[in-house]
Write a protein that holds these residues in place. Structure first.
Motif, short mmCIF file in Angstrom:
data_model
loop_
_atom_site.label_atom_id
_atom_site.label_comp_id
_atom_site.label_asym_id
_atom_site.label_seq_id
_atom_site.Cartn_x
_atom_site.Cartn_y
_atom_site.Cartn_z
N ALA A 1 -9.76 -8.52 -9.65
CA ALA A 1 -10.27 -9.17 -8.44
C ALA A 1 -9.18 -10.00 -7.77
O ALA A 1 -9.01 -9.96 -6.54
N LEU A 2 -8.42 -10.75 -8.54
CA LEU A 2 -7.33 -11.53 -7.97
C LEU A 2 -6.23 -10.64 -7.43
O LEU A 2 -5.61 -10.94 -6.40
N GLY A 3 -5.99 -9.51 -8.10
CA GLY A 3 -4.97 -8.58 -7.64
C GLY A 3 -5.29 -8.00 -6.28
O GLY A 3 -4.39 -7.81 -5.45
N GLU A 4 -6.56 -7.72 -6.02
CA GLU A 4 -6.94 -7.15 -4.74
C GLU A 4 -6.66 -8.12 -3.59
O GLU A 4 -6.32 -7.71 -2.48
N VAL A 5 -6.81 -9.42 -3.85
CA VAL A 5 -6.52 -10.43 -2.81
C VAL A 5 -5.07 -10.32 -2.35
O VAL A 5 -4.75 -10.57 -1.18
N PHE A 6 -4.18 -9.95 -3.25
CA PHE A 6 -2.75 -9.89 -2.94
C PHE A 6 -2.26 -8.47 -2.67
O PHE A 6 -1.06 -8.23 -2.70
N SER A 7 -3.17 -7.54 -2.40
CA SER A 7 -2.72 -6.15 -2.19
C SER A 7 -3.18 -5.62 -0.84
O SER A 7 -2.42 -5.66 0.14
N GLY A 8 -4.41 -5.09 -0.75
CA GLY A 8 -4.85 -4.42 0.46
C GLY A 8 -4.73 -5.24 1.73
O GLY A 8 -4.03 -4.84 2.68
N PRO A 9 -5.39 -6.41 1.84
CA PRO A 9 -5.29 -7.19 3.07
C PRO A 9 -3.86 -7.61 3.40
O PRO A 9 -3.46 -7.65 4.56
N VAL A 10 -3.07 -7.92 2.37
CA VAL A 10 -1.69 -8.34 2.59
C VAL A 10 -0.86 -7.21 3.18
O VAL A 10 -0.11 -7.40 4.15
N THR A 11 -0.98 -6.01 2.62
CA THR A 11 -0.17 -4.90 3.13
C THR A 11 -0.64 -4.45 4.52
O THR A 11 0.17 -3.99 5.33
N ASP A 12 -1.95 -4.58 4.81
CA ASP A 12 -2.42 -4.30 6.17
C ASP A 12 -1.75 -5.23 7.17
O ASP A 12 -1.31 -4.81 8.25
N MET A 13 -1.66 -6.51 6.83
CA MET A 13 -1.02 -7.48 7.72
C MET A 13 0.47 -7.17 7.88
O MET A 13 1.04 -7.32 8.96
N MET A 14 1.10 -6.73 6.78
CA MET A 14 2.52 -6.37 6.85
C MET A 14 2.74 -5.21 7.82
O MET A 14 3.66 -5.24 8.65
N MET A 15 1.90 -4.19 7.73
CA MET A 15 2.04 -3.03 8.61
C MET A 15 1.76 -3.39 10.06
O MET A 15 2.50 -2.98 10.97
N GLN A 16 0.73 -4.18 10.30
CA GLN A 16 0.39 -4.55 11.68
C GLN A 16 1.46 -5.46 12.27
O GLN A 16 1.80 -5.34 13.46
N ARG A 17 1.99 -6.35 11.48
CA ARG A 17 3.06 -7.23 11.97
C ARG A 17 4.30 -6.43 12.32
O ARG A 17 4.97 -6.70 13.33
N ALA A 18 4.61 -5.42 11.49
CA ALA A 18 5.76 -4.57 11.77
C ALA A 18 5.56 -3.79 13.06
O ALA A 18 6.50 -3.62 13.86
N ARG A 19 4.35 -3.32 13.30
CA ARG A 19 4.07 -2.57 14.54
C ARG A 19 4.19 -3.47 15.76
O ARG A 19 4.70 -3.05 16.80
N ARG A 20 3.72 -4.71 15.66
CA ARG A 20 3.85 -5.62 16.80
C ARG A 20 5.31 -5.96 17.06
O ARG A 20 5.73 -6.13 18.22
N ARG A 21 6.08 -6.06 15.99
CA ARG A 21 7.49 -6.46 16.13
C ARG A 21 8.30 -5.39 16.85
O ARG A 21 9.16 -5.70 17.68
N ILE A 22 8.03 -4.12 16.55
CA ILE A 22 8.82 -3.06 17.17
C ILE A 22 8.04 -2.34 18.27
O ILE A 22 8.43 -1.27 18.71
N GLU A 23 6.92 -2.94 18.69
CA GLU A 23 6.10 -2.46 19.80
C GLU A 23 5.65 -1.02 19.57
O GLU A 23 4.90 -0.74 18.65
N GLU A 24 6.13 -0.06 20.39
CA GLU A 24 5.58 1.29 20.35
C GLU A 24 6.32 2.23 19.42
O GLU A 24 6.00 3.40 19.34
#
Length: 538
Positions: free
Chosen positions: A376-399
């Protein structure tokens, strides 16, 4: 009024002709490159949804998350069916007059056959639909669990447990594909994390349930409990589990899809990302007629081109292992999951009974609580975190395209905590410390394996090879269950011979070695994928 001259007539005709040409070009351009649909951050949705109400990407959120919950529970039941008997291995062995190690073989066999089942169920699901395969697998789980509970000899139990692992394993392989059917790329990390958490937690909660049931009702009721749960979920899925298989048009599937080489550019008429004028995508209305269509026993929208071939059963699914972005994560996941989750489940009852005098209930609690808390603790540091990483990377390099390997950066925490937890477990068991210490070791290792599983599934199934996500998930399950099959035969004898501190040191070193290819993927994965190209979609 000035009379119209021939020169003016020619200009008017030219302007009109030019306008018609521009309109024709604009129409062709829009047909070639349709308007790009955006998410709430103004970024293009990946993959692009169609206008069909049968497209799972267009399902309302309540249905998406209902389907996610159900497929996650089916994977939960599959692992619970296998592991629920583990804390009661001692009384089971006593009744059949066999050793405790031999008593674990019925679980080992179920783990092994769970690696083979998806080789049959996945091709069928790719042609006839996910829903019928799910429903049939639940019925097999019900019947085989009842057969296990009624077994009069250990040989009969082995046969029933063979089927018990073979049938319900469909959800373990198909679940990741269902997640990618339902969710966009920026949502998959969290959704995949929920699925993998439930998939692993079935085996973690099973010892707790099995311990109390075995103490109060006897070990046979561990299997009866599994049968009852399968029967209940068959009724629920009959009315609430929709079909999620959808033949997405190839042009649509390729539109701005990462890691492809034929992505069309945004057309001049569809550049809302830059202009900021287009509203977030709104799916078409979802009607009762659509819902009933998706609840049919087989896929009513199956095109005639979707046919079953003999090569679909083994050759095509396992052909995905030629891609490093599948083979390396599948191997690493199998090894870490085997040592951090399956190995404690198989050995704890024997070890803790000998060292601490635990009964079935305390064995179940020690195993289940430790692994559940860690996961349960591991999931807190996996799925939501990597989603944010991917979305932040997309915003940083735009299209521009975001390499799928960005998500792999989230795996480092798991790569460190899995070996650490294994070391703590082995050393504390060897030196006979208080039972709390090895339980902490199990929790730390399971914390790591949840991160590894969530990131690995999201990377390989959701980011790299979405169109073949079921086959990728099959490869993961094949490696995991096949590797887990071997553990029951050598874990305890190896530990007793060399000492548990050394046996678990060997296990953690194997985890470290199999992580090295993942590091290579972080640097060269995108290059390798481009060189090998995308696999054939069938």
């Amino acid at each position: 009024m000035k009379p119209e001259t021939p020169h003016d007539q020619d200009d008017s005709k030219f302007v009109g002709e030019e306008s018609r040409i521009e309109d024709k070009e604009t129409t062709l351009d829009r047909l070639r490159y349709p308007t790009i649909q955006l998410d709430h951050d103004g970024l293009p949705l990946i993959p692009q949804p169609t206008t069909s109400p049968y497209d799972p990407l267009n399902y309302p959120n309540w249905l998406k998350y209902t389907a996610l919950a159900l497929v996650s529970m089916l994977a939960f039941l599959a692992t619970l069916n296998v592991a629920i008997i583990n804390p009661a291995v001692v009384p089971l062995s006593t009744e059949f007059s066999i050793s405790h190690v031999v008593g674990t073989y019925q679980t080992t066999i179920a783990i092994g056959t769970a690696s083979v089942g998806p080789l049959v169920s996945t091709p069928l699901a790719n042609v006839y639909g996910r829903r019928p395969v799910y429903l049939i697998s639940i019925l097999i789980g019900f019947a085989s669990a009842a057969g296990s509970a009624s077994a009069k000899s250990y040989g009969t139990l082995i046969v029933a447990r063979t089927i018990n692992g073979l049938g319900p394993s469909a959800a373990m392989a198909l679940g990741a594909g269902t997640v990618t059917d339902l969710f966009f790329v920026h949502q998959r990390g969290k959704a995949m994390g929920i699925f993998t958490l439930m998939s692993t937690s079935g085996g973690h909660l099973a010892p707790i349930v099995g311990g109390y049931v075995a103490r109060d009702l006897g070990w046979r009721w561990c299997f009866w409990t599994g049968a009852i749960l399968n029967g209940a979920f068959f009724i629920v899925c009959l009315f609430l589990m929709p079909e999620t298989l959808f033949d997405r048009p190839r042009d649509n599937a390729q539109t701005i899809l990462p890691n492809t080489h034929s992505s069309p550019p945004l057309s001049p008429s569809s550049s809302p990302v830059r202009e900021g004028v287009q509203q977030p995508y709104q799916p078409p209305p979802f009607t009762l007629k659509t819902y009933l269509n998706r609840l049919w026993f087989w896929d009513l929208e199956r095109p005639p081109t979707r046919r079953l071939k003999a090569t679909d059963f083994v050759i095509k699914p396992l052909s995905m292992l030629k891609y490093p972005s599948v083979a390396f994560p599948a191997l690493y996941y199998a090894v870490t999951y085997g040592f951090a989750s399956i190995e404690p489940a198989l050995t704890l009852a024997t070890i803790f009974t000998d060292l601490y005098g635990f009964d079935t209930v305390r064995n179940g609690l020690a195993n289940g609580v430790s692994l559940l808390l860690g996961a349960a603790l591991g999931e807190v540091f996996s799925g939501p975190v990597t989603d944010m990483m991917m979305q932040r990377a997309r915003r940083r390099i735009e299209e521009e395209e975001v390499p799928a390997e960005v998500r792999l950066q989230g795996i480092w925490t798991g790569a460190i905590t899995v070996p650490l937890g294994l070391l703590i477990y082995g050393v504390t068991v060897h030196y006979r410390t208080t039972f709390i210490a090895p339980c902490i070791g199990m929790a730390i290792a399971c914390f790591g394996i949840q991160i590894v599983s969530s990131v690995s599934y999201s990377y390989s199934c959701g980011d790299c090879y979405r169109e073949r996500s079921n086959d990728v998930s099959l490869c993961f399950n094949f490696f995991r269950q096949g590797f887990g099959l071997t553990l029951g035969f050598y874990s305890i004898p190896f530990g007793e011979k060399v000492g548990y501190q050394w046996s678990f040191t060997v296990f953690l070193l194997i985890c470290v070695v199999t992580f090295l290819p993942i590091v290579a993927l972080m640097f060269y994965g995108e290059k390798w994928r481009k060189k090998l190209g995308q696999p054939e979609v069938y």
